[in-house]
Design a protein around this motif. Structure first.
Motif, PDB file in Angstrom:
ATOM      1  N   GLY A  73       2.968   1.915  -2.478  1.00 42.73           N
ATOM      2  CA  GLY A  73       1.968   2.794  -3.057  1.00 42.73           C
ATOM      3  C   GLY A  73       2.342   4.240  -2.900  1.00 42.73           C
ATOM      4  O   GLY A  73       3.494   4.593  -2.662  1.00 42.73           O
ATOM      5  N   GLU A  89       0.796   8.305  -1.541  1.00 38.92           N
ATOM      6  CA  GLU A  89      -0.082   9.003  -0.615  1.00 38.92           C
ATOM      7  C   GLU A  89      -0.320  10.421  -1.086  1.00 38.92           C
ATOM      8  O   GLU A  89       0.492  11.002  -1.781  1.00 38.92           O
ATOM      9  CB  GLU A  89       0.559   9.094   0.771  1.00 38.92           C
ATOM     10  N   THR A 127      -3.786  14.330   3.226  1.00 41.74           N
ATOM     11  CA  THR A 127      -5.184  14.749   3.217  1.00 41.74           C
ATOM     12  C   THR A 127      -5.441  15.920   4.161  1.00 41.74           C
ATOM     13  O   THR A 127      -6.538  16.446   4.186  1.00 41.74           O
ATOM     14  CB  THR A 127      -6.101  13.574   3.593  1.00 41.74           C
ATOM     15  N   THR A 154      -9.263   1.115   6.712  1.00 46.20           N
ATOM     16  CA  THR A 154      -8.676   0.500   5.525  1.00 46.20           C
ATOM     17  C   THR A 154      -9.767  -0.237   4.758  1.00 46.20           C
ATOM     18  O   THR A 154     -10.604  -0.906   5.358  1.00 46.20           O
ATOM     19  CB  THR A 154      -7.573  -0.509   5.924  1.00 46.20           C
ATOM     20  N   GLY A 181     -10.441  -2.280   0.678  1.00 45.42           N
ATOM     21  CA  GLY A 181      -9.842  -2.655  -0.594  1.00 45.42           C
ATOM     22  C   GLY A 181     -10.375  -3.967  -1.109  1.00 45.42           C
ATOM     23  O   GLY A 181     -11.369  -4.501  -0.608  1.00 45.42           O
ATOM     24  N   ARG A 202      -5.621  -1.334  -2.049  1.00 42.98           N
ATOM     25  CA  ARG A 202      -6.232  -0.853  -0.808  1.00 42.98           C
ATOM     26  C   ARG A 202      -6.132   0.654  -0.684  1.00 42.98           C
ATOM     27  O   ARG A 202      -5.289   1.284  -1.297  1.00 42.98           O
ATOM     28  CB  ARG A 202      -5.526  -1.448   0.414  1.00 42.98           C
ATOM     29  N   TYR A 203      -6.976   1.188   0.179  1.00 44.61           N
ATOM     30  CA  TYR A 203      -6.883   2.591   0.557  1.00 44.61           C
ATOM     31  C   TYR A 203      -6.872   2.651   2.072  1.00 44.61           C
ATOM     32  O   TYR A 203      -7.709   2.043   2.739  1.00 44.61           O
ATOM     33  CB  TYR A 203      -8.056   3.403   0.003  1.00 44.61           C
ATOM     34  N   GLN A 206      -6.827   5.371   5.271  1.00 44.61           N
ATOM     35  CA  GLN A 206      -7.043   6.771   5.635  1.00 44.61           C
ATOM     36  C   GLN A 206      -6.933   6.921   7.154  1.00 44.61           C
ATOM     37  O   GLN A 206      -7.655   6.266   7.893  1.00 44.61           O
ATOM     38  CB  GLN A 206      -8.430   7.240   5.182  1.00 44.61           C
ATOM     39  N   ARG A 228      -2.232  10.647   6.860  1.00 46.76           N
ATOM     40  CA  ARG A 228      -2.035   9.743   5.729  1.00 46.76           C
ATOM     41  C   ARG A 228      -3.347   9.412   5.025  1.00 46.76           C
ATOM     42  O   ARG A 228      -4.359   9.174   5.657  1.00 46.76           O
ATOM     43  CB  ARG A 228      -1.419   8.421   6.189  1.00 46.76           C
ATOM     44  N   GLY A 229      -3.270   9.372   3.730  1.00 46.90           N
ATOM     45  CA  GLY A 229      -4.310   8.842   2.867  1.00 46.90           C
ATOM     46  C   GLY A 229      -3.578   8.074   1.777  1.00 46.90           C
ATOM     47  O   GLY A 229      -3.087   8.668   0.834  1.00 46.90           O
ATOM     48  N   SER A 230      -3.449   6.760   1.920  1.00 49.58           N
ATOM     49  CA  SER A 230      -2.560   5.967   1.074  1.00 49.58           C
ATOM     50  C   SER A 230      -3.313   5.032   0.143  1.00 49.58           C
ATOM     51  O   SER A 230      -4.222   4.329   0.573  1.00 49.58           O
ATOM     52  CB  SER A 230      -1.642   5.102   1.947  1.00 49.58           C
ATOM     53  N   PHE A 231      -2.897   5.016  -1.120  1.00 51.07           N
ATOM     54  CA  PHE A 231      -3.317   3.996  -2.071  1.00 51.07           C
ATOM     55  C   PHE A 231      -2.207   2.958  -2.107  1.00 51.07           C
ATOM     56  O   PHE A 231      -1.070   3.291  -2.429  1.00 51.07           O
ATOM     57  CB  PHE A 231      -3.509   4.591  -3.469  1.00 51.07           C
TER      58      PHE A 231
END
Length: 185
Positions: free
Chosen positions: A34, A36, A39, A133, A135, A152-153, A155, A171-174
């Protein structure tokens, strides 16, 4: 004959109530990838890839618990630095299943393995980072297995620091997941 009938009836009732908990226990192997957005600074995009394993255990018809062990590798690029960051992520997710959809939400513990900055080299700092997490997974049955497709997301709640205790990123990941789930009977 009555004793045999009583034993068979008792075992049948026991199996009726206990079998779903065993049949609804799955072992999952998945890959994820994914992007990021930092943030903390909000000024750069990055990429994340990895994979892991999960164990889904049913707590009833709808609810379940799913602990996971994931390994993530992150490429973080911003104007002043480029980072390579690897971590072991351990989410413990509460799940709610509806039809073939599995909604996930829970805390995530991230343990950094290494942090590399292009200009300064390795900047390892042992710290555990708490995150959250959430999702949804779509599960498609294929024989005895399930194909898992998910979004998922993740944070982080705290900032990742380096050896000098400087704040680097949060981190803020999709993430997009693809995996296979195998029933444990």
């Amino acid at each position: 004959m009555r004793k045999l009938f009583a034993v068979i009836t008792t075992l049948s009732i026991f199996a009726l109530f206990c079998a779903p908990s065993y049949a609804d226990t799955y072992f999952e192997v998945h890959g994820q990838g994914g992007f990021e957005l930092d943030t903390m600074n909000g000024n750069y995009w990055s990429f994340q890839a990895g994979g892991g394993v999960a164990l889904y255990y049913s707590l009833g018809k709808t609810l379940g618990i799913q602990p996971e062990l994931n390994i993530s590798y992150n490429w973080l690029n911003e104007a002043k630095a480029q980072y390579r960051y690897a971590s072991i992520d351990i989410p413990v997710l509460l799940t709610a299943r509806f039809w073939r959809l599995n909604f996930l939400l829970g805390p995530n513990l991230s343990i950094p393995c290494f942090l590399y900055e292009k200009n300064d080299g390795y900047r390892y700092r042992y710290q555990m980072i708490l995150g959250i997490t959430g999702g949804v997974n779509y599960e498609h049955p294929i024989g005895l297995m399930n194909l898992i497709l998910g979004v998922r997301y993740l944070q982080d709640i705290f900032v990742t620091n380096d050896n000098y205790n400087r704040d680097l990123f949060m981190r803020g990941s999709f993430l997009f997941n693809v995996g296979m789930a195998f029933p444990l009977v």
